[in-house]
Write a protein that holds these residues in place. Structure first.
Motif, PDB file in Angstrom:
ATOM      1  N   ASP A 180       0.935  -1.248  -0.002  1.00 45.02           N
ATOM      2  CA  ASP A 180       0.053  -0.047  -0.102  1.00 45.02           C
ATOM      3  C   ASP A 180       0.825   1.283  -0.026  1.00 45.02           C
ATOM      4  OD1 ASP A 180      -2.168   1.426  -0.028  1.00 45.02           O
ATOM      5  OD2 ASP A 180      -2.938   0.959   2.167  1.00 45.02           O
ATOM      6  N   SER A 181       0.255   2.410  -0.374  1.00 39.07           N
ATOM      7  CA  SER A 181       0.926   3.723  -0.219  1.00 39.07           C
ATOM      8  C   SER A 181       1.479   3.903   1.258  1.00 39.07           C
ATOM      9  CB  SER A 181       0.106   4.600  -0.706  1.00 39.07           C
ATOM     10  OG  SER A 181       0.237   5.727   0.028  1.00 39.07           O
ATOM     11  N   GLY A 182       2.898   4.415   1.511  1.00 41.93           N
ATOM     12  CA  GLY A 182       3.061   4.720   2.747  1.00 41.93           C
ATOM     13  C   GLY A 182       3.669   3.614   3.523  1.00 41.93           C
ATOM     14  N   CYS A 183       3.755   2.302   2.715  1.00 41.46           N
ATOM     15  CA  CYS A 183       4.354   1.164   3.528  1.00 41.46           C
ATOM     16  C   CYS A 183       5.881   0.901   3.406  1.00 41.46           C
ATOM     17  CB  CYS A 183       3.574  -0.002   2.996  1.00 41.46           C
ATOM     18  SG  CYS A 183       1.715  -0.139   3.606  1.00 41.46           S
ATOM     19  N   GLY A 184       6.668   1.983   3.174  1.00 39.43           N
ATOM     20  CA  GLY A 184       7.968   1.612   2.863  1.00 39.43           C
ATOM     21  C   GLY A 184       8.445   1.206   1.793  1.00 39.43           C
ATOM     22  N   LYS A 185       7.804   1.428   0.560  1.00 45.12           N
ATOM     23  CA  LYS A 185       8.301   0.842  -0.806  1.00 45.12           C
ATOM     24  C   LYS A 185       9.661   1.827  -1.047  1.00 45.12           C
ATOM     25  CE  LYS A 185       4.468   1.198  -3.077  1.00 45.12           C
ATOM     26  NZ  LYS A 185       3.447   1.871  -2.218  1.00 45.12           N
ATOM     27  N   SER A 186       9.517   3.092  -1.112  1.00 42.93           N
ATOM     28  CA  SER A 186      10.393   3.914  -1.328  1.00 42.93           C
ATOM     29  C   SER A 186      11.970   3.671  -0.431  1.00 42.93           C
ATOM     30  CB  SER A 186      10.187   5.442  -1.118  1.00 42.93           C
ATOM     31  OG  SER A 186       9.119   5.729  -1.682  1.00 42.93           O
ATOM     32  N   THR A 187      11.853   3.311   0.481  1.00 43.76           N
ATOM     33  CA  THR A 187      13.050   2.945   1.441  1.00 43.76           C
ATOM     34  C   THR A 187      13.514   1.662   0.880  1.00 43.76           C
ATOM     35  OG1 THR A 187      11.715   3.888   3.295  1.00 43.76           O
ATOM     36  CG2 THR A 187      13.734   2.721   3.869  1.00 43.76           C
ATOM     37  N   THR A 216      13.036  -4.487  10.057  1.00 46.13           N
ATOM     38  CA  THR A 216      12.550  -3.926   8.913  1.00 46.13           C
ATOM     39  C   THR A 216      13.790  -3.826   7.947  1.00 46.13           C
ATOM     40  OG1 THR A 216      12.123  -1.544   9.495  1.00 46.13           O
ATOM     41  CG2 THR A 216      10.389  -2.751   9.430  1.00 46.13           C
ATOM     42  N   PRO A 232      14.807   5.034   7.532  1.00 48.04           N
ATOM     43  CA  PRO A 232      14.029   4.486   8.545  1.00 48.04           C
ATOM     44  C   PRO A 232      14.052   2.932   8.600  1.00 48.04           C
ATOM     45  CG  PRO A 232      12.626   5.325   6.785  1.00 48.04           C
ATOM     46  CD  PRO A 232      14.050   5.507   6.417  1.00 48.04           C
ATOM     47  N   GLY A 233      14.201   2.450   9.738  1.00 47.70           N
ATOM     48  CA  GLY A 233      13.934   1.049  10.156  1.00 47.70           C
ATOM     49  C   GLY A 233      15.440   0.284  10.107  1.00 47.70           C
ATOM     50  N   TRP A 256       3.007   5.117  11.001  1.00 52.54           N
ATOM     51  CA  TRP A 256       3.897   5.703  10.011  1.00 52.54           C
ATOM     52  C   TRP A 256       3.113   6.816   9.120  1.00 52.54           C
ATOM     53  CZ3 TRP A 256       6.513   0.868   7.372  1.00 52.54           C
ATOM     54  CH2 TRP A 256       7.341   0.341   8.338  1.00 52.54           C
ATOM     55  N   GLN A 310       2.912  10.106  11.256  1.00 47.11           N
ATOM     56  CA  GLN A 310       4.200  10.737  11.420  1.00 47.11           C
ATOM     57  C   GLN A 310       4.633  11.407   9.983  1.00 47.11           C
ATOM     58  OE1 GLN A 310       7.016   7.436  12.282  1.00 47.11           O
ATOM     59  NE2 GLN A 310       8.377   8.578  10.943  1.00 47.11           N
ATOM     60  N   ARG A 311       4.521  10.717   8.770  1.00 54.47           N
ATOM     61  CA  ARG A 311       4.799  11.554   7.642  1.00 54.47           C
ATOM     62  C   ARG A 311       3.762  12.357   6.932  1.00 54.47           C
ATOM     63  NH1 ARG A 311       4.848   8.353   1.780  1.00 54.47           N
ATOM     64  NH2 ARG A 311       2.420   8.580   2.086  1.00 54.47           N
TER      65      ARG A 311
HETATM   66  N1  LIG Z   1      11.081   0.801   8.399  1.00 51.29           N
HETATM   67  C1  LIG Z   1      10.519   1.930   8.714  1.00 51.29           C
HETATM   68  N2  LIG Z   1      10.500   2.367  10.091  1.00 51.29           N
HETATM   69  C2  LIG Z   1       9.794   3.180  10.498  1.00 51.29           C
HETATM   70  N3  LIG Z   1       9.164   3.937   9.592  1.00 51.29           N
HETATM   71  C3  LIG Z   1       9.160   3.671   8.359  1.00 51.29           C
HETATM   72  C4  LIG Z   1       9.733   2.805   7.900  1.00 51.29           C
HETATM   73  N4  LIG Z   1       9.525   2.544   6.486  1.00 51.29           N
HETATM   74  C5  LIG Z   1       8.786   3.717   6.279  1.00 51.29           C
HETATM   75  N5  LIG Z   1       8.506   4.551   7.429  1.00 51.29           N
HETATM   76  C6  LIG Z   1       7.683   5.593   7.304  1.00 51.29           C
HETATM   77  O1  LIG Z   1       6.542   5.520   6.516  1.00 51.29           O
HETATM   78  C7  LIG Z   1       6.832   6.831   5.635  1.00 51.29           C
HETATM   79  C8  LIG Z   1       6.587   6.056   4.198  1.00 51.29           C
HETATM   80  O2  LIG Z   1       7.590   5.472   3.575  1.00 51.29           O
HETATM   81  P1  LIG Z   1       7.827   5.273   2.293  1.00 51.29           P
HETATM   82  O3  LIG Z   1       7.970   6.850   1.589  1.00 51.29           O
HETATM   83  O4  LIG Z   1       9.250   4.394   2.176  1.00 51.29           O
HETATM   84  O5  LIG Z   1       6.766   4.401   1.617  1.00 51.29           O
HETATM   85  P2  LIG Z   1       6.052   4.398   0.213  1.00 51.29           P
HETATM   86  O6  LIG Z   1       5.422   3.114   0.333  1.00 51.29           O
HETATM   87  O7  LIG Z   1       7.161   4.535  -1.046  1.00 51.29           O
HETATM   88  O8  LIG Z   1       4.976   5.470   0.180  1.00 51.29           O
HETATM   89  P3  LIG Z   1       4.126   6.254  -1.019  1.00 51.29           P
HETATM   90  O9  LIG Z   1       3.968   5.046  -1.849  1.00 51.29           O
HETATM   91  O10 LIG Z   1       2.968   6.802  -0.351  1.00 51.29           O
HETATM   92  O11 LIG Z   1       5.061   7.257  -1.671  1.00 51.29           O
HETATM   93  C9  LIG Z   1       8.213   7.271   5.818  1.00 51.29           C
HETATM   94  O12 LIG Z   1       8.081   8.632   5.610  1.00 51.29           O
HETATM   95  C10 LIG Z   1       8.433   6.869   7.164  1.00 51.29           C
HETATM   96  O13 LIG Z   1       7.973   8.041   8.044  1.00 51.29           O
END
Ligand SMILES: Nc1ncnc2c1ncn2[C@@H]1O[C@H](COP(=O)(O)OP(=O)(O)OP(=O)(O)O)[C@@H](O)[C@H]1O
Ligand SMILES: O=C(CO)[C@H](O)[C@H](O)COP(=O)(O)O
Length: 336
Positions: A16-23, A305, A299-300, A141, A144-145
């Motif tokens: 899902d969106s905001g689930c840490g895919k970018s990281t 993670t 993050p993580g 998360w 926080q974001r």
């Molecule tokens: N492993 C982690 N531990 C703690 N917080 C995390 C972790 N991974 C992600 N987050 C939090 O969740 C937010 C969203 O992460 P990220 O941008 O990687 O997700 P995404 O799936 O790429 O989101 P989107 O698709 O909406 O761009 C980060 O800004 C951070 O605050």
């Protein structure tokens, strides 16, 4: 891109969106090198723009708002070494921009809501991961974001999560049954009633029996192990760290699960855990720890993670190396 690839390796990253895919994607490009990897965000295959979704009440998570025929045709073309003109979904305007040319690359990652939804697209994937963030952690998360960085209120965040939930459960969540690895992020079991979600319990669910994918394990392959690492060798203040490894069944298939509950105080000491893990697909002892240390700011990085994202990245690298060396051997055998 570096040089023309002989074999395009296709990786799916779902969640899902905001689930840490970018990281996770940053960890992958760090591992392979930016020029070697092309990332395609599947939002670009939205067939209904924001206005049309609003008018019809169909969300972006609903398959009807996405063009899977085009996704399949274009991903297949890239895998066959052909360039494509990929649409672009513009998140600022909520509309489609003119397409962009994408050339094949050594590794193509398709990431987003639906990489594993369509059977035809799925069959093209060489490796896949699903980032499975429990509701409790997802809320923490997002708050926080979206509150800190995007100016949303608590109520906005909760309303957005609740509005997405039915389609998330219908169309996104079931994809985890198809992934080679699922990284589950859950509230800790070490502290009762911890609501900040700072301490996490993270599980790496690895599918058994996938050709060329050897699940990582702790101590003894196939055994069930609960391990509290030695406090003298791994500094961990309250509430400490617990690990688990064992076989399980997940969506009717057999899996090997690795779990870390808690967080690492000193990242350098993760080497102690790494020494007790086998089949990590690292090239040298300490590579997992080294990769974590390289980006301790992600993050993580100080919990499961980060550790499991690194391990999954290494499994993807092993898949890439296996498939490309197989291709080279086939070519040598065929005298091409
Ligand atoms: N492993 C982690 N531990 C703690 N917080 C995390 C972790 N991974 C992600 N987050 C939090 O969740 C937010 C969203 O992460 P990220 O941008 O990687 O997700 P995404 O799936 O790429 O989101 P989107 O698709 O909406 O761009 C980060 O800004 C951070 O605050
Ligand atoms: O879940 C999403 C994937 O990132 C977005 O909500 C979807 O792509 C729609 O985007 P937007 O809200 O910008 O119109």
């Amino acid at each position: 891109m570096t040089s023309k690839p002989d074999r395009v390796v296709l990786i799916g990253v779902a969640g899902d969106s905001g689930c840490g895919k970018s990281t996770f994607l940053r960890r992958l490009t760090d591992l392979f090198g930016e020029d070697f990897v092309t990332v395609i965000c599947l939002d670009d295959y939205h067939s209904l723009d924001r206005k049309q979704r609003k008018e019809t009440g169909i969300t972006a998570l609903d398959p009807r708002a996405n063009n899977f025929d085009l996704m399949y045709e274009q991903v297949k073309a890239l895998k066959n070494g052909q360039s494509i003109d990929k649409p672009i979904y513009n998140h600022e305007t909520g509309e489609l921009d003119p397409p962009e040319r994408i050339d094949p690359n050594h590794i193509i990652v398709i990431e987003g809501l639906h990489p594993l939804h369509d059977e035809r697209v799925r069959s093209l994937l060489d490796f896949s991961v699903y980032l499975d963030i429990s509701d409790e952690v997802k809320i923490a998360w997002k708050i926080q974001r979206d509150m800190a960085e995007r100016g949303h209120t608590y109520d906005d965040v909760m309303a957005a999560i609740n509005a997405r939930r039915p389609d998330f459960e219908a169309y996104i969540d079931p994809q985890k049954g198809h992934a080679d690895v699922v990284i589950q992020v859950l509230p800790t079991n070490l502290i009762k009633g911890e609501t900040e979600r700072k301490v996490l319990r993270v599980r790496m669910v690895q599918k058994d029996g996938v050709e060329g994918f050897e699940p990582a394990y702790l101590f003894d392959e196939g055994s069930t192990i609960d391990w509290t690492p030695c406090g003298r060798k791994l500094t961990c203040s309250y509430p400490g760290i617990k690990m688990f490894y064992g076989p399980d069944t997940y969506y009717d298939h057999s899996v090997s699960v690795l779990e870390v509950d808690g967080q690492f105080d000193e990242l350098e000491e993760v080497i102690y855990i790494e020494k007790h893990l086998s089949k990590t697909s690292a090239k040298y002892e300490g590579e997992v720890t080294h990769l974590l240390l390289q980006h301790r700011e992600y993050p993580g990085s100080n919990n499961g993670t980060g550790l499991f994202q690194v391990l999954t990245g290494l499994k993807m690298r092993a898949t890439y190396e296996r498939l490309t060396s197989k291709e080279a051997k086939t070519k040598v055998a065929a005298n091409v």
